[in-house]
Design a protein around this motif. Structure first.
Motif, PDB file in Angstrom:
ATOM      1  N   LEU A  50       0.824  -1.208   0.000  1.00 17.44           N
ATOM      2  CA  LEU A  50       0.000   0.000   0.000  1.00 17.44           C
ATOM      3  C   LEU A  50       0.857   1.256   0.000  1.00 17.44           C
ATOM      4  N   LEU A  51       1.980   1.211   0.712  1.00 19.13           N
ATOM      5  CA  LEU A  51       2.851   2.378   0.877  1.00 19.13           C
ATOM      6  C   LEU A  51       4.283   2.011   0.473  1.00 19.13           C
ATOM      7  N   PRO A  52       4.544   1.923  -0.825  1.00 19.08           N
ATOM      8  CA  PRO A  52       5.863   1.478  -1.281  1.00 19.08           C
ATOM      9  C   PRO A  52       7.001   2.387  -0.825  1.00 19.08           C
ATOM     10  N   ARG A  53       6.713   3.641  -0.533  1.00 23.80           N
ATOM     11  CA  ARG A  53       7.756   4.538  -0.046  1.00 23.80           C
ATOM     12  C   ARG A  53       8.325   4.034   1.279  1.00 23.80           C
ATOM     13  N   LEU A  54       7.462   3.478   2.119  1.00 25.65           N
ATOM     14  CA  LEU A  54       7.942   2.911   3.378  1.00 25.65           C
ATOM     15  C   LEU A  54       8.741   1.637   3.131  1.00 25.65           C
ATOM     16  N   ASP A  55       8.340   0.865   2.143  1.00 24.94           N
ATOM     17  CA  ASP A  55       9.099  -0.339   1.798  1.00 24.94           C
ATOM     18  C   ASP A  55      10.532   0.024   1.425  1.00 24.94           C
ATOM     19  N   GLU A  56      10.685   1.113   0.674  1.00 29.15           N
ATOM     20  CA  GLU A  56      12.027   1.552   0.265  1.00 29.15           C
ATOM     21  C   GLU A  56      12.866   1.988   1.464  1.00 29.15           C
ATOM     22  N   ARG A  57      12.198   2.358   2.564  1.00 28.21           N
ATOM     23  CA  ARG A  57      12.898   2.895   3.730  1.00 28.21           C
ATOM     24  C   ARG A  57      12.770   1.996   4.950  1.00 28.21           C
ATOM     25  N   ARG A  58      12.492   0.729   4.741  1.00 29.66           N
ATOM     26  CA  ARG A  58      12.191  -0.151   5.873  1.00 29.66           C
ATOM     27  C   ARG A  58      13.342  -0.264   6.875  1.00 29.66           C
ATOM     28  N   ALA A  59      14.585  -0.070   6.438  1.00 28.53           N
ATOM     29  CA  ALA A  59      15.735  -0.169   7.345  1.00 28.53           C
ATOM     30  C   ALA A  59      16.178   1.192   7.871  1.00 28.53           C
ATOM     31  N   GLN A  60      15.475   2.246   7.496  1.00 32.59           N
ATOM     32  CA  GLN A  60      15.837   3.611   7.894  1.00 32.59           C
ATOM     33  C   GLN A  60      15.186   3.962   9.222  1.00 32.59           C
ATOM     34  N   GLN A  61      15.893   4.698  10.069  1.00 31.60           N
ATOM     35  CA  GLN A  61      15.339   5.111  11.354  1.00 31.60           C
ATOM     36  C   GLN A  61      14.178   6.082  11.147  1.00 31.60           C
ATOM     37  N   GLY A  62      13.161   5.929  11.973  1.00 36.40           N
ATOM     38  CA  GLY A  62      11.971   6.750  11.836  1.00 36.40           C
ATOM     39  C   GLY A  62      12.251   8.235  11.934  1.00 36.40           C
ATOM     40  N   GLY A  63      13.190   8.612  12.787  1.00 37.24           N
ATOM     41  CA  GLY A  63      13.490  10.022  12.985  1.00 37.24           C
ATOM     42  C   GLY A  63      14.169  10.687  11.819  1.00 37.24           C
ATOM     43  N   THR A  64      14.663   9.907  10.859  1.00 36.35           N
ATOM     44  CA  THR A  64      15.340  10.476   9.688  1.00 36.35           C
ATOM     45  C   THR A  64      14.402  10.660   8.503  1.00 36.35           C
ATOM     46  N   LEU A  65      13.148  10.227   8.651  1.00 43.70           N
ATOM     47  CA  LEU A  65      12.184  10.391   7.559  1.00 43.70           C
ATOM     48  C   LEU A  65      11.701  11.828   7.489  1.00 43.70           C
ATOM     49  N   SER A  66      11.191  12.216   6.339  1.00 44.00           N
ATOM     50  CA  SER A  66      10.566  13.531   6.205  1.00 44.00           C
ATOM     51  C   SER A  66       9.275  13.557   7.010  1.00 44.00           C
ATOM     52  N   GLY A  67       8.728  14.764   7.209  1.00 43.50           N
ATOM     53  CA  GLY A  67       7.484  14.882   7.964  1.00 43.50           C
ATOM     54  C   GLY A  67       6.358  14.073   7.348  1.00 43.50           C
ATOM     55  N   GLY A  68       6.242  14.129   6.034  1.00 45.79           N
ATOM     56  CA  GLY A  68       5.193  13.377   5.362  1.00 45.79           C
ATOM     57  C   GLY A  68       5.389  11.880   5.487  1.00 45.79           C
ATOM     58  N   GLU A  69       6.635  11.440   5.393  1.00 48.06           N
ATOM     59  CA  GLU A  69       6.919  10.012   5.528  1.00 48.06           C
ATOM     60  C   GLU A  69       6.657   9.538   6.956  1.00 48.06           C
ATOM     61  N   GLN A  70       6.962  10.393   7.943  1.00 47.16           N
ATOM     62  CA  GLN A  70       6.660  10.027   9.327  1.00 47.16           C
ATOM     63  C   GLN A  70       5.154   9.888   9.545  1.00 47.16           C
ATOM     64  N   GLN A  71       4.377  10.758   8.909  1.00 48.77           N
ATOM     65  CA  GLN A  71       2.924  10.644   9.035  1.00 48.77           C
ATOM     66  C   GLN A  71       2.431   9.358   8.388  1.00 48.77           C
ATOM     67  N   MET A  72       2.998   9.017   7.234  1.00 47.56           N
ATOM     68  CA  MET A  72       2.645   7.755   6.588  1.00 47.56           C
ATOM     69  C   MET A  72       2.989   6.581   7.501  1.00 47.56           C
ATOM     70  N   LEU A  73       4.139   6.653   8.170  1.00 45.73           N
ATOM     71  CA  LEU A  73       4.558   5.576   9.062  1.00 45.73           C
ATOM     72  C   LEU A  73       3.614   5.469  10.258  1.00 45.73           C
ATOM     73  N   ALA A  74       3.210   6.601  10.815  1.00 47.13           N
ATOM     74  CA  ALA A  74       2.288   6.581  11.953  1.00 47.13           C
ATOM     75  C   ALA A  74       0.964   5.920  11.561  1.00 47.13           C
ATOM     76  N   ILE A  75       0.466   6.251  10.367  1.00 46.59           N
ATOM     77  CA  ILE A  75      -0.774   5.632   9.884  1.00 46.59           C
ATOM     78  C   ILE A  75      -0.560   4.146   9.638  1.00 46.59           C
ATOM     79  N   ALA A  76       0.568   3.829   8.997  1.00 47.51           N
ATOM     80  CA  ALA A  76       0.864   2.428   8.687  1.00 47.51           C
ATOM     81  C   ALA A  76       0.977   1.592   9.950  1.00 47.51           C
ATOM     82  N   ARG A  77       1.614   2.140  10.979  1.00 44.41           N
ATOM     83  CA  ARG A  77       1.753   1.412  12.247  1.00 44.41           C
ATOM     84  C   ARG A  77       0.382   1.082  12.831  1.00 44.41           C
ATOM     85  N   ALA A  78      -0.553   2.027  12.711  1.00 46.66           N
ATOM     86  CA  ALA A  78      -1.915   1.780  13.196  1.00 46.66           C
ATOM     87  C   ALA A  78      -2.605   0.696  12.377  1.00 46.66           C
TER      88      ALA A  78
END
Length: 236
Positions: free
Chosen positions: A120-148
């Motif tokens: 659903l969110l291939p951008r997160l797949d590309e960053r699966r090994a990246q620390q959450g704090g290094t993502l952009s604001g939009g990517e962090q929001q996507m991660l927060a939604i994805a985690r839920a």
């Protein structure tokens, strides 16, 4: 899906919610609009068990969740993504998603759910090994939604998902919310960006000073002069 009846919440001497009535139907996106301090976040916090109501009832699919503990509310199918993203900054994207599945006891099932989120969110797949704090604001929001989403909620509650994002990322986040809803998940959306919220919502409510003052379809609210003047920049 969700029925709130006569909800009251008090913080000391502050009456944050006053007899609030609100419903979210199966498969709906419902927007909750209002100024800062109106009671929007308190509403979500009461539903998710983070705030204890002083009156009223909260029912999800005929189950009274008014005084349930937050983990039991998640198990009942209601998941809350709070304002400010709150990803685990020193953990990887994948580790953040694993935490979202803390109630899933079957490892293979958890892996399938996370693989589906990466689709659903291939951008997160590309960053699966990246620390959450290094993502952009939009990517962090996507991660927060994805985690839920790992918890497979029946109702996803989102608090200000577009806050602090550039317009192009706001559009991307709203499209993700719409895609999640198309998959059958109901959404209760608190959003300061009323224009963006009403573009994807089916219905909406306006809360002022802890009380519901307006409700209607998204189309009706979009042309209501009170909503236009207060939340849509004065132009229908």
């Amino acid at each position: 899906m969700l029925e709130i009846r006569g909800l009251d919440v008090k913080y000391g001497g502050v009456h944050a919610l006053r007899g609030l009535d609100l419903t979210v139907g199966e498969g709906e996106i419902v927007a909750l609009l209002g100024n800062n301090g109106a009671g929007k976040t308190t509403t979500l916090s009461a539903v998710s068990g983070l705030v204890r109501p002083t009156g009223g009832r909260i029912v999800c699919r005929s189950q009274d969740i008014t005084r349930m503990a937050p983990p039991k509310i998640v198990a009942a199918g209601v998941v809350h993504v709070p304002e400010g993203r709150r990803v685990f900054s020193t953990l990887t994207v994948h580790e953040n998603l694993l935490i979202g599945g803390y109630l899933v006891r079957d490892g293979a099932e958890l892996a399938r759910r996370i693989d589906g989120i990466y689709e659903l969110l291939p951008r997160l797949d590309e960053r699966r090994a990246q620390q959450g704090g290094t993502l952009s604001g939009g990517e962090q929001q996507m991660l927060a939604i994805a985690r839920a989403l790992v918890a497979r909620p029946d109702l996803l509650m989102l608090d200000e998902p577009s806050m602090g994002l550039a317009p192009i990322m706001v559009a991307a986040v709203m499209e993700v919310i719409r895609d999640i809803n198309r998959g059958g998940t109901a959404v209760l959306l608190v959003e300061q960006n009323a224009t963006a919220a009403l573009k994807i919502a089916h219905r909406g409510y306006v809360i002022e000073n802890g009380e519901k003052t307006l409700e209607g379809t998204a189309a009706e609210l979009s042309i209501d002069t009170r909503v236009v003047e207060a939340y849509l920049g004065g132009a229908a």
